[in-house]
Scaffold this active site. Structure first.
Site, PDB file in Angstrom:
ATOM      1  N   HIS A  41       0.835  -1.192   0.000  1.00  0.00           N
ATOM      2  CA  HIS A  41       0.000   0.000   0.000  1.00  0.00           C
ATOM      3  C   HIS A  41       0.875   1.250   0.000  1.00  0.00           C
ATOM      4  O   HIS A  41       0.918   2.004   0.961  1.00  0.00           O
ATOM      5  CB  HIS A  41      -0.956  -0.021   1.203  1.00  0.00           C
ATOM      6  CG  HIS A  41      -1.987  -1.086   1.075  1.00  0.00           C
ATOM      7  ND1 HIS A  41      -2.319  -1.958   2.073  1.00  0.00           N
ATOM      8  CD2 HIS A  41      -2.759  -1.438   0.022  1.00  0.00           C
ATOM      9  CE1 HIS A  41      -3.242  -2.793   1.644  1.00  0.00           C
ATOM     10  NE2 HIS A  41      -3.524  -2.497   0.408  1.00  0.00           N
ATOM     11  N   CYS A  96       3.991 -13.644   2.871  1.00  0.00           N
ATOM     12  CA  CYS A  96       4.920 -13.568   4.003  1.00  0.00           C
ATOM     13  C   CYS A  96       4.787 -14.820   4.880  1.00  0.00           C
ATOM     14  O   CYS A  96       3.670 -15.271   5.147  1.00  0.00           O
ATOM     15  CB  CYS A  96       4.604 -12.320   4.833  1.00  0.00           C
ATOM     16  SG  CYS A  96       5.665 -12.201   6.265  1.00  0.00           S
ATOM     17  N   HIS A 124      -9.727  -6.481   4.164  1.00  0.00           N
ATOM     18  CA  HIS A 124      -8.284  -6.346   3.891  1.00  0.00           C
ATOM     19  C   HIS A 124      -7.825  -7.620   3.169  1.00  0.00           C
ATOM     20  O   HIS A 124      -8.261  -8.720   3.522  1.00  0.00           O
ATOM     21  CB  HIS A 124      -7.530  -6.171   5.217  1.00  0.00           C
ATOM     22  CG  HIS A 124      -6.072  -5.878   5.034  1.00  0.00           C
ATOM     23  ND1 HIS A 124      -5.156  -6.854   4.697  1.00  0.00           N
ATOM     24  CD2 HIS A 124      -5.371  -4.717   5.109  1.00  0.00           C
ATOM     25  CE1 HIS A 124      -3.954  -6.305   4.592  1.00  0.00           C
ATOM     26  NE2 HIS A 124      -4.063  -5.007   4.834  1.00  0.00           N
ATOM     27  N   GLU A 126      -5.261  -9.464   3.326  1.00  0.00           N
ATOM     28  CA  GLU A 126      -4.752 -10.538   4.194  1.00  0.00           C
ATOM     29  C   GLU A 126      -5.913 -11.282   4.867  1.00  0.00           C
ATOM     30  O   GLU A 126      -5.915 -12.515   4.965  1.00  0.00           O
ATOM     31  CB  GLU A 126      -3.802  -9.964   5.256  1.00  0.00           C
ATOM     32  CG  GLU A 126      -3.236 -11.069   6.143  1.00  0.00           C
ATOM     33  CD  GLU A 126      -2.442 -10.551   7.329  1.00  0.00           C
ATOM     34  OE1 GLU A 126      -1.788  -9.501   7.213  1.00  0.00           O
ATOM     35  OE2 GLU A 126      -2.476 -11.223   8.378  1.00  0.00           O
ATOM     36  N   THR A 166      -1.822 -10.077  10.874  1.00  0.00           N
ATOM     37  CA  THR A 166      -0.436  -9.922  11.359  1.00  0.00           C
ATOM     38  C   THR A 166      -0.062  -8.507  11.795  1.00  0.00           C
ATOM     39  O   THR A 166       0.875  -8.330  12.560  1.00  0.00           O
ATOM     40  CB  THR A 166       0.550 -10.326  10.238  1.00  0.00           C
ATOM     41  OG1 THR A 166       0.196  -9.598   9.060  1.00  0.00           O
ATOM     42  CG2 THR A 166       0.520 -11.810   9.974  1.00  0.00           C
ATOM     43  N   CYS A 194       2.712 -10.178  13.810  1.00  0.00           N
ATOM     44  CA  CYS A 194       4.103 -10.529  13.501  1.00  0.00           C
ATOM     45  C   CYS A 194       5.085  -9.700  14.337  1.00  0.00           C
ATOM     46  O   CYS A 194       4.739  -8.617  14.808  1.00  0.00           O
ATOM     47  CB  CYS A 194       4.377 -10.363  12.008  1.00  0.00           C
ATOM     48  SG  CYS A 194       4.633  -8.673  11.508  1.00  0.00           S
ATOM     49  N   SER A 222      -2.517   2.225   3.951  1.00  0.00           N
ATOM     50  CA  SER A 222      -1.770   1.166   4.627  1.00  0.00           C
ATOM     51  C   SER A 222      -2.284   1.011   6.055  1.00  0.00           C
ATOM     52  O   SER A 222      -2.145   1.908   6.890  1.00  0.00           O
ATOM     53  CB  SER A 222      -0.278   1.528   4.621  1.00  0.00           C
ATOM     54  OG  SER A 222       0.367   0.881   5.692  1.00  0.00           O
ATOM     55  N   ASN A 224      -1.288  -0.892   8.512  1.00  0.00           N
ATOM     56  CA  ASN A 224      -0.291  -0.917   9.595  1.00  0.00           C
ATOM     57  C   ASN A 224       0.235   0.484   9.880  1.00  0.00           C
ATOM     58  O   ASN A 224       0.516   0.827  11.024  1.00  0.00           O
ATOM     59  CB  ASN A 224       0.808  -1.953   9.312  1.00  0.00           C
ATOM     60  CG  ASN A 224       1.896  -1.451   8.398  1.00  0.00           C
ATOM     61  OD1 ASN A 224       2.835  -0.812   8.861  1.00  0.00           O
ATOM     62  ND2 ASN A 224       1.784  -1.710   7.109  1.00  0.00           N
ATOM     63  N   SER A 266       5.446  -0.707   4.752  1.00  0.00           N
ATOM     64  CA  SER A 266       5.490  -0.598   3.288  1.00  0.00           C
ATOM     65  C   SER A 266       6.085   0.736   2.825  1.00  0.00           C
ATOM     66  O   SER A 266       5.893   1.140   1.680  1.00  0.00           O
ATOM     67  CB  SER A 266       4.079  -0.775   2.731  1.00  0.00           C
ATOM     68  OG  SER A 266       3.154  -0.004   3.461  1.00  0.00           O
TER      69      SER A 266
END
Ligand code: F3S
Length: 284
Positions: A41, A96, A124, A126, A166, A194, A222, A224, A266
């Site tokens: 992203h 990942c 999302h 993921e 994650t 993660c 994004s 995260n 990212s």
């Protein structure tokens, strides 16, 4: 000049590094390669990769036998993998390893008879992949994005298993697990956030309390990066989420001595560097 402290963990995580490097290699090796959506992203990186002959796929119908497609670090549902195989395309899997671990844990929970709660963002990529793995083994579950969502959707089940997207917020994960634990008979939890995410969040928490101003760099889409900005803003209201150096407003830096900088998983190093140089210029 103001003091600028850059978080050690700012920028590409190892999963994103693998995906971006694999995309560059694929563009060079095959002359043309596709990704199933933006590789990360971050618009600037997507544009850079276009220049390296790596293009975002708008529909799987675009693919022809022998084309090359790279599966992003977010992973995909098993039925998408099958579709790609049927199409006869060359698949480079850059999912990942931490995301693969979530798939494995979801399958394990279903095999052991648990109803699955996924702490993550609905829609999302993921989470779509994780739900695909849940479905694949005949499991049942829900996705919850926040505490209200969890309370509203809370399932009438006695045996519940939990995993997380994650890049989820650690605090929300802990709060959600606490709530679930007091409302079910049997609970099994896998904290699948993660390490790269946990370390980054911890660093931002520390940094935000030590400085006058926080700059968080990363794509506005994004997840995260947005969560990093939220964590920082909760501790230091003087927090700004930007994508690139041009968004820095000179007004923010008046009477500011200590500045903290972090970036999402990212965000490439060259963008972080540009932002830091611009801050140096503005605080001269
Ligand atoms: Fe992987 Fe975590 Fe990065 S899941 S892609 S190492 S943010």
């Amino acid at each position: 000049m103001a003091n600028i402290k850059i978080a050690d963990s700012a920028g590409f995580c190892f999963g994103v590094k693998i995906a971006v490097d694999s995309a560059i290699d694929a563009g060079k090796k095959y002359g043309k390669a596709y990704t199933n959506g933006p590789i990360i992203h971050n618009k600037q990186v997507v544009q850079f990769l276009e220049g390296m002959n790596v293009k975002e796929l708008s529909s799987y119908d675009e693919l022809k036998k022998g084309d090359t497609i790279l599966i992003r670090s977010h992973g995909v549902p098993p039925k998408t993998e099958r579709k790609l195989k049927e199409l006869g395309v060359n698949v480079i899997d850059a999912t990942c390893p931490f995301v693969k671990k979530v798939h494995d844990k979801v399958r394990q929970l279903v095999e052991e008879g648990y109803y699955v709660i996924i702490i993550g963002e609905e829609g999302h990529p993921e989470v779509i992949g994780i739900l695909g793995h849940l479905e694949e083994v005949g499991g049942k579950g829900i996705v919850v994005e926040n505490m209200d969502d969890l309370i509203r959707k809370f399932p009438k089940r006695n045996k519940v298993g939990v995993v997380a997207q994650t890049t989820q917020n650690e605090e929300f994960f802990e709060e959600a697990v606490g709530y679930i634990a007091s409302n079910v008979e049997e609970l099994k939890v896998f904290n699948t956030i993660c390490d790269a995410t946990s370390v980054r969040q911890e660093e931002v928490k520390k940094l935000a309390t030590e400085v006058d101003l926080m700059i968080i760099i990363g794509g506005k889409h994004s997840g995260n990066t947005r969560r990093l900005a939220q964590i920082s803003k909760a501790l230091n209201p003087n927090t700004y989420h930007i994508e690139k150096a041009e968004e820095l407003n000179p007004e923010w830096f008046k009477n500011v001595e200590n500045i903290g900088v972090s970036a999402g998983a990212s965000t490439p190093d060259w963008i972080i560097k540009e932002v830091v140089e611009k801050i140096q210029e503005l605080t001269k």
